[in-house]
Design a protein around this motif. Structure first.
Motif, mmCIF file in Angstrom:
data_model
loop_
_atom_site.group_PDB
_atom_site.id
_atom_site.type_symbol
_atom_site.label_atom_id
_atom_site.label_comp_id
_atom_site.label_asym_id
_atom_site.label_seq_id
_atom_site.Cartn_x
_atom_site.Cartn_y
_atom_site.Cartn_z
ATOM 1 N N VAL A 161 57.869 35.575 39.219
ATOM 2 C CA VAL A 161 58.760 34.795 38.358
ATOM 3 C C VAL A 161 58.552 35.301 36.951
ATOM 4 N N SER A 162 59.624 35.565 36.261
ATOM 5 C CA SER A 162 59.426 36.106 34.912
ATOM 6 C C SER A 162 59.028 34.994 33.966
ATOM 7 N N MET A 163 58.121 35.319 33.120
ATOM 8 C CA MET A 163 57.633 34.334 32.153
ATOM 9 C C MET A 163 58.421 34.500 30.868
ATOM 10 N N GLU A 164 58.999 33.453 30.428
ATOM 11 C CA GLU A 164 59.732 33.432 29.157
ATOM 12 C C GLU A 164 60.740 34.572 29.070
ATOM 13 N N GLY A 165 61.462 34.776 30.149
ATOM 14 C CA GLY A 165 62.537 35.764 30.110
ATOM 15 C C GLY A 165 62.090 37.206 30.220
ATOM 16 N N GLY A 166 60.780 37.442 30.124
ATOM 17 C CA GLY A 166 60.309 38.835 30.219
ATOM 18 C C GLY A 166 59.995 39.206 31.658
ATOM 19 N N LYS A 167 59.491 40.407 31.824
ATOM 20 C CA LYS A 167 59.174 40.851 33.190
ATOM 21 C C LYS A 167 57.887 40.191 33.658
ATOM 22 N N ALA A 168 57.769 40.115 34.979
ATOM 23 C CA ALA A 168 56.534 39.570 35.556
ATOM 24 C C ALA A 168 55.457 40.635 35.439
ATOM 25 N N LEU A 169 54.534 40.404 34.527
ATOM 26 C CA LEU A 169 53.619 41.490 34.199
ATOM 27 C C LEU A 169 52.217 41.364 34.774
ATOM 28 N N THR A 170 51.835 40.159 35.221
ATOM 29 C CA THR A 170 50.513 40.040 35.814
ATOM 30 C C THR A 170 50.617 39.389 37.174
ATOM 31 N N ILE A 346 51.567 45.883 37.495
ATOM 32 C CA ILE A 346 51.392 44.429 37.468
ATOM 33 C C ILE A 346 49.899 44.205 37.330
ATOM 34 N N LEU A 347 49.491 43.715 36.184
ATOM 35 C CA LEU A 347 48.073 43.634 35.871
ATOM 36 C C LEU A 347 47.390 42.610 36.786
ATOM 37 N N PRO A 348 46.396 43.057 37.572
ATOM 38 C CA PRO A 348 45.769 42.126 38.511
ATOM 39 C C PRO A 348 44.727 41.245 37.830
ATOM 40 N N GLU A 349 44.655 39.985 38.236
ATOM 41 C CA GLU A 349 43.617 39.087 37.717
ATOM 42 C C GLU A 349 42.287 39.319 38.433
ATOM 43 N N GLY A 350 42.339 39.984 39.574
ATOM 44 C CA GLY A 350 41.105 40.194 40.321
ATOM 45 C C GLY A 350 41.240 41.325 41.329
ATOM 46 N N GLY A 351 40.120 41.694 41.943
ATOM 47 C CA GLY A 351 40.167 42.630 43.061
ATOM 48 C C GLY A 351 40.018 44.093 42.689
ATOM 49 N N TYR A 352 40.372 44.928 43.634
ATOM 50 C CA TYR A 352 40.175 46.387 43.555
ATOM 51 C C TYR A 352 41.452 47.127 43.145
ATOM 52 N N PHE A 353 42.617 46.437 43.184
ATOM 53 C CA PHE A 353 43.884 47.171 43.196
ATOM 54 C C PHE A 353 44.877 46.702 42.150
ATOM 55 N N MET A 354 45.826 47.606 41.880
ATOM 56 C CA MET A 354 46.907 47.326 40.956
ATOM 57 C C MET A 354 48.187 47.860 41.584
ATOM 58 N N ILE A 355 49.248 47.056 41.563
ATOM 59 C CA ILE A 355 50.501 47.610 42.089
ATOM 60 C C ILE A 355 51.444 47.933 40.943
ATOM 61 N N SER A 356 52.329 48.840 41.250
ATOM 62 C CA SER A 356 53.185 49.389 40.208
ATOM 63 C C SER A 356 54.609 49.463 40.719
ATOM 64 N N ASP A 357 55.544 49.116 39.867
ATOM 65 C CA ASP A 357 56.952 49.128 40.238
ATOM 66 C C ASP A 357 57.511 50.539 40.040
ATOM 67 N N ILE A 358 58.006 51.144 41.086
ATOM 68 C CA ILE A 358 58.503 52.527 40.984
ATOM 69 C C ILE A 358 60.022 52.606 40.921
#
Lengths: 433, 462
Positions: A161-170, A346-358
């Motif tokens: 869900v986008s926060m305040e109209g911006g992209k979902a970044l985390t 998409i900045l992860p709050e935890g864990g080993y991984f980060m996903i990226s929009d291609i």
């Protein structure tokens, strides 16, 4: 006239009836087998499979060496459900974390990695036609394990869900719809699987989010399987909360942990399931009829590791604080790099991984061998073959039903030496130029 | 010495005139048909050690009737086991645990593990179906043994012990409703694993040759009746499990016996699961034959082995299945959906051990042969002692264990309860009368298990 085919005499040697059991139908494909092979075949910078390429902390390596040299009993069978020093310290350690006593011999089962703990849990609790709710994206093994147990996976996705109209970044921006979640529960629902911190997204469920899930578990009398292998790896002040510690949840939750992830020694394959005795005893039945024992020396070493961490808990010397601190730097470094080349992380709050929009990338994926595959699979394979960089396609973490809607993300593992991350950065910069 | 009766390994015996106690290094195996909870708790009282675990199958209040176990494990928890922990310091307590050696593993194997642990990469995940250096070493060793090439990546699966191979095989190849033939006496896990796969165990006993007296019996005298065996094969038979050398009797199936079995497998189009974890422990005058090498058998056989038994490191829990690709691939599917991969440093160490012994194969320094030579001496010693005290051991041709006929002792045990098999009563009597009272125990009263230990431990009892 029709020319009869020459009978294939080879087939006479193999059984005329079906060889394999039906329970393994449809679960023979495995993303790790495929992509690990591919990464090995090409000379790649590997940010694919989730394991550190740096060493475990020296004290844990020493603990294993000590165990190896520690007398006959270290090389012979130990107690089937867990080496006593290990279950004892796990009970003590996690008892303190959850705030109530855990019985070392009733409430804990040690397994060959968290993977086997998951297997024992599904086999012990899921019957033919039981439904198991799985939150997407999910660590890929949940789906085939539910299937092998004869159960039916029911999927509910986290949505950005986008926060305040911006992209979902985390990863915090990816949430469940409470109504949608509630609609998935019915009298056939046996269990729900949650994974926090989440693989691949990195989401760390907040207490309120877990409360919604807990309320539904209690209302519908459902077991909660909580995969918490990355429990120590939270960033930016995110707090890991154990759903088993919420009211009414201890007696219906199996919490799964990993020595491999806790101590950066994934190759040791020491995991555990902790939960109320009446449930864990069923996992033990599966365990005693499948592998029966886990390797002694590795368990001894993990026990030593936890003993040390018990004493240092909360202090700067604790590896469970040092590791997330170290990984936080790497996380930020990779995120910056990906942003700068137009791969929206998409900045992860935890864990080993980060996903990226291609989706913003325009690449000619002219590879006929991958023609019928999802877009992210094709992209990842192209990236391996053409650029020498290994990642994992995120649609692999979605149900067959929803895969087509999530074909635009790839997963990076940032638990790597800085040199590996630098090499990845070089590849990405060169490519974007 | 401390008393610890553990669940893990016990075997089922056909009920019959001869009552056998399987002797095992640190465990007494006893047949336990119809052991009830009452009996278990009685055993607790007699033995009277600190029970840190309460065996109760249904005492914990179930918080929910929905949290019940799946049907596939119904009744499989009750494989009788009694778990007592040792009051370790108490010298009056006798160690009667499960089957494992208490001599150290060979030094080069331990060193290999210590070396592997020091290499960063070897502390992380390896290939799921088997660490490359291990499957390549296995391919070399077994290529030589089988006399044909074995593909390390397609015809081998590394598992968590021989146990894990048995499980992977059952889950992969045994269907609900199938029948699986099991030869008695058998390693206990076969039956629950067959049942967990939803299939029916069909049992057939080895029987003592009719013309044999009970003095000087060898495991070779225990044989299958070919007609009886043939009668067990039906259209539902999916597989037969054989174990050679056998646990507990120590029988090594002869080529002729294996031929009989393989003829039936081929005739009825069934699979063969061959548990050969004791394959190197072959005593003089005997030869271990792999049923998979008989004509027509490679394509329908899974052969199971164990690093733990090969290198005296049971606590490493590594084993492997070898077979044709069209069968192994299904075991690999199970593996990738159960535990995915086995520990890396342990696999590397076993690979190093195998490579070392591969070079020495056929020579006396090869551990595969030297261990057997060492154990043979202990086997003979133990047999002599047992015979001296009036018991009748079945001399095993191979393996870790020796079974003993105690009927010649003519011990009458009416006071030990009347709803249990004689051998179970005998064991409890032994514990109560001969061990617990800490009498002057002489060689006559202490039943030894497998001889795979320093014999002096036995003697300290005196």
């Amino acid at each position: 006239t029709v020319n009869e085919k020459v009978p294939n005499f080879e087939f006479r040697l193999i059984m005329a009836r079906q060889l394999h059991a039906r329970r393994i139908e449809g679960i023979d494909k495995n993303i790790w087998v495929d992509f690990t092979q591919l990464a090995a075949d090409y000379k790649v910078v590997n940010l694919g499979q989730g394991f550190p390429d740096f060493s475990p902390p020296s004290y844990i390596q020493e603990a294993l060496c000590k165990a190896v040299n520690g007398g006959c009993s270290m090389h012979q069978y130990t107690h089937a459900f867990g080496h006593p020093p290990l279950v004892s310290i796990l009970a003590k350690f996690f008892g303190r974390v959850v705030g109530h006593e855990i019985d070392a011999f009733e409430d804990i089962l040690v397994t060959v990695g968290a993977y086997q703990a998951l297997f024992c849990t599904f086999q012990a609790l899921v019957d033919e036609d039981d439904e198991v709710i799985i939150i997407e994206p999910f660590f890929d093994c949940y789906q085939p394990m539910v299937k092998m147990a004869g159960g039916k996976g029911v999927y509910v996705p986290l949505r950005p869900v986008s926060m305040e109209g911006g992209k979902a970044l985390t990863s915090a921006d990816w949430v469940l719809s409470s109504e949608e979640l509630a609609s998935k529960f019915n009298p056939r629902t046996k269990a729900i699987v949650i994974n926090t911190p989440n693989n691949p997204l990195g989401k760390v469920y907040k207490r309120e989010e877990l409360q919604v899930i807990a309320d539904l578990c209690i209302k519908h009398d459902v077991v909660c399987i909580s995969d918490e292998v990355y429990e120590w790896l939270t960033y930016d002040g995110a707090k890991h909360v154990k759903i088993a510690s919420l009211p009414g949840m201890w007696e219906r939750t199996v919490t799964i942990g990993s020595g491999g992830k806790s101590f950066s020694a994934t190759g040791w394959k020491v995991g555990w399931a902790i939960g109320a005795g009446p449930i864990v005893k069923h996992l033990k039945t599966v365990h005693q009829n499948s592998v029966y024992h886990c390797a002694t020396a590795a368990q001894e070493a993990v026990a030593q590791g936890f003993q040390r961490e018990y004493e240092l808990f909360g202090t700067p010397e604790s590896y469970f604080l040092q590791l997330p601190e170290m990984l936080n730097q790497k996380r930020k470094k990779l995120a910056t790099c990906l942003e700068s080349v137009g791969l929206q992380p998409i900045l992860p709050e935890g864990g080993y991984f980060m996903i990226s929009d291609i989706s913003s990338l325009k690449v000619d994926l002219n590879d006929p061998s991958t023609q019928d595959e999802p877009h992210d699979y094709r992209f990842v394979k192209w990236l391996i073959k053409e650029k020498g960089l290994a990642t994992i396609p995120v649609s692999a973490f979605y149900s067959p039903e929803h895969r087509k809607d999530f074909q635009n993300y790839i997963r990076f593992c940032f638990v790597k030496e800085d040199s590996t991350l630098n090499a990845a950065e070089d590849i990405l910069r060169k490519w974007s130029d | 010495m401390w008393l610890e009766l553990e669940r893990s390994r016990h075997t089922h015996f056909p009920l019959g005139i001869h009552i056998f106690l399987q002797l095992n290094i640190v465990g007494l195996f006893f047949s336990y048909m119809n052991i009830t909870r009452r009996t278990l708790s009685s055993a607790c009282r007699w033995i009277n050690i600190n029970c840190i675990r309460n065996i109760s199958y249904s005492q914990c209040a179930m918080t929910s009737s929905r949290h019940i176990n799946s049907k596939r494990i119904e009744g499989l928890d009750k494989n009788v086991w009694v778990a007592f922990t040792s009051v370790a310091a108490d010298p009056t307590i006798v160690n009667l645990g499960q089957g494992y050696p208490d001599i150290p593993p060979p030094a080069y194997v331990k060193e290999a593990l210590a070396n592997a642990a020091a290499v960063d990469k070897l502390n992380q995940y390896t290939r799921g179906f088997g660490h490359p250096s291990l499957v390549k070493a296995l391919s070399q060793v077994y290529g030589k043994v089988y006399g044909h090439q074995i593909d390390p990546f397609k015809e081998i699966l590394v598992t968590v012990g021989g146990y894990g191979s048995l499980f992977s095989t059952m889950q992969a190849l045994v269907e609900v409703g199938d029948e699986v033939i099991i030869i008695e006496p058998f390693f206990d896990c076969y039956v629950p694993m067959v049942r967990m796969a939803g299939a029916t165990p069909v049992l057939i006993p080895l029987r003592l040759r009719s013309n044999k007296e009970t003095s000087s019996v060898s495991s070779a005298d225990w044989v299958l009746d070919p007609e009886e065996l043939a009668s067990k094969f039906t259209s539902k038979t999916k597989a037969i499990i054989i174990n050679t050398p056998n646990n507990p009797i120590g029988k090594i199936f002869t080529k002729g016996e294996l031929q009989t079995i393989s003829d039936l497998c081929i005739k009825h189009d069934t699979l063969c699961i061959s548990d050969e974890v004791y394959e190197w422990l072959i005593y003089k005058g005997h030869q271990h034959i792999k049923i998979a090498t008989l004509p027509g058998m490679w394509d329908r056989t899974i052969t199971i082995s164990s690093a733990g038994k090969t290198f005296s490191v049971t606590g490493w829990k590594l084993g492997w299945s070898i077979g044709p690709e069209h069968l192994i691939k299904h075991l690999q599917t199970v593996m990738q959906n159960t535990l995915y991969t086995c520990p890396t440093p342990l696999q590397e160490a076993v690979a190093q051990g195998l490579l070392r012994d591969y070079e020495l194969m056929g020579q006396p320094e090869c551990y595969f042969s030297s261990l057997a030579v060492e154990l043979e001496g202990k086997r003979d010693r133990m047999a002599a002692i047992l015979q001296d005290v009036g018991m009748s051991p079945i001399i095993p041709e191979g393996g870790y264990f020796m079974c003993v006929d105690v009927t010649p002792l003519n011990q009458d045990l009416p006071h030990m309860g009347d709803d249990e098999p004689y051998d179970y009563k005998f064991v409890k009597w032994m514990i109560k009368e001969k061990v617990r009272k800490n009498q002057q125990l002489d060689a006559t009263s202490y039943l030894r298990f497998k001889w795979h230990t320093i014999p002096f431990i036995y003697l300290t009892f005196v």
